[in-house]
Write an enzyme that holds these catalytic residues in place. Structure first.
Site, PDB file in Angstrom:
ATOM      1  N   LYS A  17      29.156  40.185   2.246  1.00  0.00           N
ATOM      2  CA  LYS A  17      27.992  40.002   1.365  1.00  0.00           C
ATOM      3  C   LYS A  17      26.727  40.552   2.023  1.00  0.00           C
ATOM      4  O   LYS A  17      25.949  41.288   1.424  1.00  0.00           O
ATOM      5  CB  LYS A  17      27.787  38.524   1.035  1.00  0.00           C
ATOM      6  CG  LYS A  17      26.415  38.184   0.472  1.00  0.00           C
ATOM      7  CD  LYS A  17      26.227  36.714   0.252  1.00  0.00           C
ATOM      8  CE  LYS A  17      25.872  35.893   1.429  1.00  0.00           C
ATOM      9  NZ  LYS A  17      24.469  35.908   1.845  1.00  0.00           N
ATOM     10  N   ASN A  18      26.521  40.210   3.297  1.00  0.00           N
ATOM     11  CA  ASN A  18      25.269  40.569   3.973  1.00  0.00           C
ATOM     12  C   ASN A  18      25.193  42.029   4.400  1.00  0.00           C
ATOM     13  O   ASN A  18      24.180  42.463   4.936  1.00  0.00           O
ATOM     14  CB  ASN A  18      25.018  39.630   5.154  1.00  0.00           C
ATOM     15  CG  ASN A  18      24.698  38.228   4.670  1.00  0.00           C
ATOM     16  OD1 ASN A  18      24.436  38.023   3.475  1.00  0.00           O
ATOM     17  ND2 ASN A  18      24.731  37.266   5.565  1.00  0.00           N
ATOM     18  N   CYS A  39      13.686  27.253   0.925  1.00  0.00           N
ATOM     19  CA  CYS A  39      15.121  27.358   1.215  1.00  0.00           C
ATOM     20  C   CYS A  39      15.515  26.125   2.022  1.00  0.00           C
ATOM     21  O   CYS A  39      14.746  25.671   2.866  1.00  0.00           O
ATOM     22  CB  CYS A  39      15.401  28.619   2.020  1.00  0.00           C
ATOM     23  SG  CYS A  39      17.096  28.717   2.585  1.00  0.00           S
ATOM     24  N   ARG A  42      11.522  30.188   6.235  1.00  0.00           N
ATOM     25  CA  ARG A  42      11.944  31.587   6.061  1.00  0.00           C
ATOM     26  C   ARG A  42      10.851  32.473   5.476  1.00  0.00           C
ATOM     27  O   ARG A  42      11.030  33.078   4.413  1.00  0.00           O
ATOM     28  CB  ARG A  42      13.222  31.662   5.233  1.00  0.00           C
ATOM     29  CG  ARG A  42      14.370  30.857   5.845  1.00  0.00           C
ATOM     30  CD  ARG A  42      15.648  31.005   5.076  1.00  0.00           C
ATOM     31  NE  ARG A  42      16.259  32.317   5.257  1.00  0.00           N
ATOM     32  CZ  ARG A  42      17.410  32.673   4.682  1.00  0.00           C
ATOM     33  NH1 ARG A  42      18.022  31.832   3.876  1.00  0.00           N
ATOM     34  NH2 ARG A  42      17.934  33.854   4.890  1.00  0.00           N
ATOM     35  N   ASP A  45      25.354  31.406  11.075  1.00  0.00           N
ATOM     36  CA  ASP A  45      26.109  31.223   9.830  1.00  0.00           C
ATOM     37  C   ASP A  45      27.493  30.617  10.056  1.00  0.00           C
ATOM     38  O   ASP A  45      28.218  30.375   9.093  1.00  0.00           O
ATOM     39  CB  ASP A  45      26.236  32.558   9.086  1.00  0.00           C
ATOM     40  CG  ASP A  45      24.895  33.079   8.592  1.00  0.00           C
ATOM     41  OD1 ASP A  45      24.823  34.253   8.201  1.00  0.00           O
ATOM     42  OD2 ASP A  45      23.913  32.307   8.623  1.00  0.00           O
ATOM     43  N   ARG A 101      28.030  31.731  -4.102  1.00  0.00           N
ATOM     44  CA  ARG A 101      27.072  32.795  -3.793  1.00  0.00           C
ATOM     45  C   ARG A 101      27.616  33.759  -2.747  1.00  0.00           C
ATOM     46  O   ARG A 101      27.260  34.919  -2.700  1.00  0.00           O
ATOM     47  CB  ARG A 101      25.759  32.194  -3.265  1.00  0.00           C
ATOM     48  CG  ARG A 101      24.898  31.481  -4.303  1.00  0.00           C
ATOM     49  CD  ARG A 101      23.534  31.191  -3.702  1.00  0.00           C
ATOM     50  NE  ARG A 101      23.108  32.327  -2.904  1.00  0.00           N
ATOM     51  CZ  ARG A 101      22.514  32.207  -1.716  1.00  0.00           C
ATOM     52  NH1 ARG A 101      22.266  31.011  -1.222  1.00  0.00           N
ATOM     53  NH2 ARG A 101      22.182  33.271  -1.030  1.00  0.00           N
TER      54      ARG A 101
HETATM   55  C1  EPZ Z   1      19.921  37.039   7.387  1.00  0.00           C
HETATM   56  O1  EPZ Z   1      18.850  36.314   6.787  1.00  0.00           O
HETATM   57  C2  EPZ Z   1      21.188  36.587   6.659  1.00  0.00           C
HETATM   58  N1  EPZ Z   1      21.055  36.891   5.248  1.00  0.00           N
HETATM   59  C3  EPZ Z   1      21.383  35.088   6.848  1.00  0.00           C
HETATM   60  O2  EPZ Z   1      22.622  34.709   6.253  1.00  0.00           O
HETATM   61  C4  EPZ Z   1      21.469  34.784   8.329  1.00  0.00           C
HETATM   62  O3  EPZ Z   1      21.532  33.388   8.518  1.00  0.00           O
HETATM   63  C5  EPZ Z   1      20.219  35.324   9.050  1.00  0.00           C
HETATM   64  O4  EPZ Z   1      20.039  36.726   8.774  1.00  0.00           O
HETATM   65  C6  EPZ Z   1      20.314  35.157  10.558  1.00  0.00           C
HETATM   66  O5  EPZ Z   1      21.453  35.767  11.055  1.00  0.00           O
HETATM   67  C7  EPZ Z   1      21.296  38.178   4.838  1.00  0.00           C
HETATM   68  O6  EPZ Z   1      21.589  39.086   5.592  1.00  0.00           O
HETATM   69  C8  EPZ Z   1      21.160  38.433   3.369  1.00  0.00           C
HETATM   70  P1  EPZ Z   1      16.095  36.525   9.594  1.00  0.00           P
HETATM   71  P2  EPZ Z   1      17.322  36.734   7.066  1.00  0.00           P
HETATM   72  O7  EPZ Z   1      14.964  37.277   8.969  1.00  0.00           O
HETATM   73  O8  EPZ Z   1      17.236  38.187   7.284  1.00  0.00           O
HETATM   74  C9  EPZ Z   1      12.214  34.072  10.908  1.00  0.00           C
HETATM   75  C10 EPZ Z   1      24.074  33.479   4.861  1.00  0.00           C
HETATM   76  O9  EPZ Z   1      24.505  32.335   5.051  1.00  0.00           O
HETATM   77  N2  EPZ Z   1      11.424  35.088  10.185  1.00  0.00           N
HETATM   78  O10 EPZ Z   1      16.913  37.243  10.594  1.00  0.00           O
HETATM   79  O11 EPZ Z   1      16.516  36.118   5.984  1.00  0.00           O
HETATM   80  C11 EPZ Z   1      13.101  33.237   9.978  1.00  0.00           C
HETATM   81  O12 EPZ Z   1      12.393  32.194   9.374  1.00  0.00           O
HETATM   82  C12 EPZ Z   1      22.591  33.780   5.161  1.00  0.00           C
HETATM   83  O13 EPZ Z   1      24.750  34.434   4.451  1.00  0.00           O
HETATM   84  C13 EPZ Z   1      10.039  34.995  10.179  1.00  0.00           C
HETATM   85  O14 EPZ Z   1       9.461  34.079  10.763  1.00  0.00           O
HETATM   86  O15 EPZ Z   1      17.044  35.969   8.428  1.00  0.00           O
HETATM   87  C14 EPZ Z   1      14.196  32.770  10.923  1.00  0.00           C
HETATM   88  O16 EPZ Z   1      13.766  31.642  11.604  1.00  0.00           O
HETATM   89  C15 EPZ Z   1      21.812  32.533   5.406  1.00  0.00           C
HETATM   90  N3  EPZ Z   1       9.337  35.934   9.487  1.00  0.00           N
HETATM   91  C16 EPZ Z   1      14.348  33.960  11.869  1.00  0.00           C
HETATM   92  O17 EPZ Z   1      13.144  34.721  11.775  1.00  0.00           O
HETATM   93  C17 EPZ Z   1       9.944  36.983   8.826  1.00  0.00           C
HETATM   94  O18 EPZ Z   1       9.262  37.818   8.209  1.00  0.00           O
HETATM   95  C18 EPZ Z   1      15.528  34.874  11.557  1.00  0.00           C
HETATM   96  O19 EPZ Z   1      15.525  35.159  10.184  1.00  0.00           O
HETATM   97  C19 EPZ Z   1      11.347  37.072   8.868  1.00  0.00           C
HETATM   98  C20 EPZ Z   1      12.069  36.111   9.554  1.00  0.00           C
END
Ligand code: EPZ
Length: 422
Positions: free
Chosen positions: A22-23, A119, A124, A310, A402
């Site tokens: 998916k990702n 969320c 996030r 995850d 999802r």
């Molecule tokens: C991706 O989410 C995945 N989703 C998530 O999988 C996964 O948990 C996550 O990466 C971490 O591996 C997809 O790829 C669609 P991040 P993403 O931006 O990109 C902070 C699942 O179960 N952050 O890497 O949204 C954020 O809050 C899902 O399939 C900021 O502060 O995660 C988090 O604490 C759930 N500001 C950390 O960074 C930003 O602009 C990592 O988030 C962006 C992120």
């Protein structure tokens, strides 16, 4: 609202085939907006988030086609984009909708994307995506719940970008934007997840010039235009990990096929440390035998190639059956233990202290009604239900739909007593 009814206690046996990731599929679909040529994708998982991304892309007036056979194929042709907006109605169901922002701004010089909203697993924010696009010349405002971007002069330019935090979709958004930008972009502290590498592979097939795939330093030399491509999406490493835990927790023996074990090396190492018997049964398959006695472990979630956040909930379900106290430290998301209180209702012994969780075991689990709060939490409750005494009802399984393709059918084929209640 669909629910699952699970009767526990049956060891799983047999073979399960893993679907596409998916990702990896989500950013790759968004990348098709960067070109007027058709992008043909294979091994697409049939999960709800893919449908949502398809609707978002079709909303721009791009053509999104899913042939009947094979249903895991998809063709996107964004020849004539007339609407650069990702509306709240669609975005609110899927945070990954933010992946529309980079490609639309890069291709059209403007975009309007709804902010994803709250969320269960954490705040996030998308501030790092916005900051990086601003460094590339976009003027961005966030008003009335929407991110509105405009590029004076119409084309983004390259930039030196260092993410304060490693962000997966942030890296993907900037990779796509930089592919059509004027000049060179250096991305430091880039995410190294296999899904990012898969996106880079597609972008290069489309004509992008990107170096450093798999590392935390990426260099993108922008081009005037990109072409079409055909690509097979990588297998879903989190689905593979989830089924490995299913085999281990049920005390059965299963084979997980069409997976890439190297993509979940850190998770497999922890499971072996617990005493689960896992062996490679071929380049793309694993054989898993549940252990009679499991040992407690210490887990700290990390960005790739560390232990995937995850997989935290699923391995926590297994840790309820391990001898001793297991400790979990969740470093990625600030609120990713919603499943723990539901497992405690089933009889598990778990205490949470901020980002730390302690799981004492083994404790027999009892079937009851539990509520899923997010995608991976719901998977962990299904795993707990597989070993609970009596019947478990998992509510709100729309979360699991999802990101897991017909999980109840795949588990039933392995002998699980699980059914969907509509
Ligand atoms: C991706 O989410 C995945 N989703 C998530 O999988 C996964 O948990 C996550 O990466 C971490 O591996 C997809 O790829 C669609 P991040 P993403 O931006 O990109 C902070 C699942 O179960 N952050 O890497 O949204 C954020 O809050 C899902 O399939 C900021 O502060 O995660 C988090 O604490 C759930 N500001 C950390 O960074 C930003 O602009 C990592 O988030 C962006 C992120």
């Amino acid at each position: 609202m669909d629910r699952f009814r699970i009767t526990g206690g049956k060891p799983l046996e047999g073979t399960v085939r893993i679907s596409g990731a998916k990702n990896a599929a989500l950013p790759t679909m968004a990348a098709a907006l960067l070109t007027a040529e058709p992008v043909h994708l294979k091994n697409i998982p049939r999960v709800r988030d893919i449908i949502t991304m398809g609707q978002l892309i079709a909303h721009t007036n791009a053509r999104v086609e899913t042939p009947d056979v094979p249903p895991t194929d998809l063709t996107i042709e964004a020849r004539n984009i007339t609407d650069a907006e990702a509306p709240y109605e669609l975005v609110r169901t899927m945070r990954a909708s933010i992946l529309m922002l980079g490609p639309l701004v890069a291709r059209l010089g403007h975009a309007r994307v709804s902010l994803p909203g709250g969320c269960a697993i954490g705040a996030r924010p998308v501030d790092l995506h916005i900051k990086a696009l601003e460094q590339m010349g976009a003027e961005i405002s966030t008003e009335h719940g929407y991110v509105t971007a405009h590029v004076p002069g119409g084309r983004l330019h390259g930039a030196e970008i260092r993410f304060e935090k490693i962000t997966v979709t942030g890296t993907e958004n900037i990779l796509m934007a930089a592919s059509l930008a004027e000049g060179e972009t250096h991305l430091e502290s880039a995410a190294r997840e296999p899904e990012v590498t898969d996106l880079i592979e597609v972008l290069i097939k489309m004509g992008a010039r990107i170096e450093g795939a798999g590392t935390s330093t990426l260099v993108v030399r922008g081009v005037e235009r990109l072409g079409g491509a055909s690509h097979t999406i990588i297998p879903d490493r989190i689905e593979a990990g989830t089924f490995v835990v299913a085999g281990a927790i049920s005390g059965g023996e299963i084979e997980v096929t069409n997976c890439k074990p190297e993509h979940i090396r850190a998770v497999l190492a922890k499971l072996c440390e617990m005493g689960v018997d896992i062996e490679a049964a071929g380049p793309d398959r694993l054989r898993v035998r549940g252990a009679k006695k499991l040992t407690a472990i210490h887990v700290t979630t990390e960005e790739y190639p560390g232990f995937a956040t995850d997989m935290q909930a699923q391995v926590m379900a297994l840790a309820t059956q391990a001898q001793g106290s297991s400790e979990f430290v969740e470093t990625i998301f600030e609120n990713r233990y919603m499943h723990a209180s539901e497992m405690t209702r089933m009889g598990a012994d778990i205490t949470i202290d901020g980002r730390k969780a302690v799981v004492r075991g083994p404790t027999p689990l009892e079937g009851t009604t539990v509520i899923a709060s997010d995608l991976r939490a719901s998977a962990s409750l299904v795993l707990a239900g597989l070993i609970a005494r009596g019947e478990t009802i998992v509510d709100r399984v729309y979360h699991i739909d999802r990101g897991y393709e017909r999980i109840e059918e795949k588990l039933s084929r392995l002998g699980a007593r699980i059914e969907r209640l509509r």
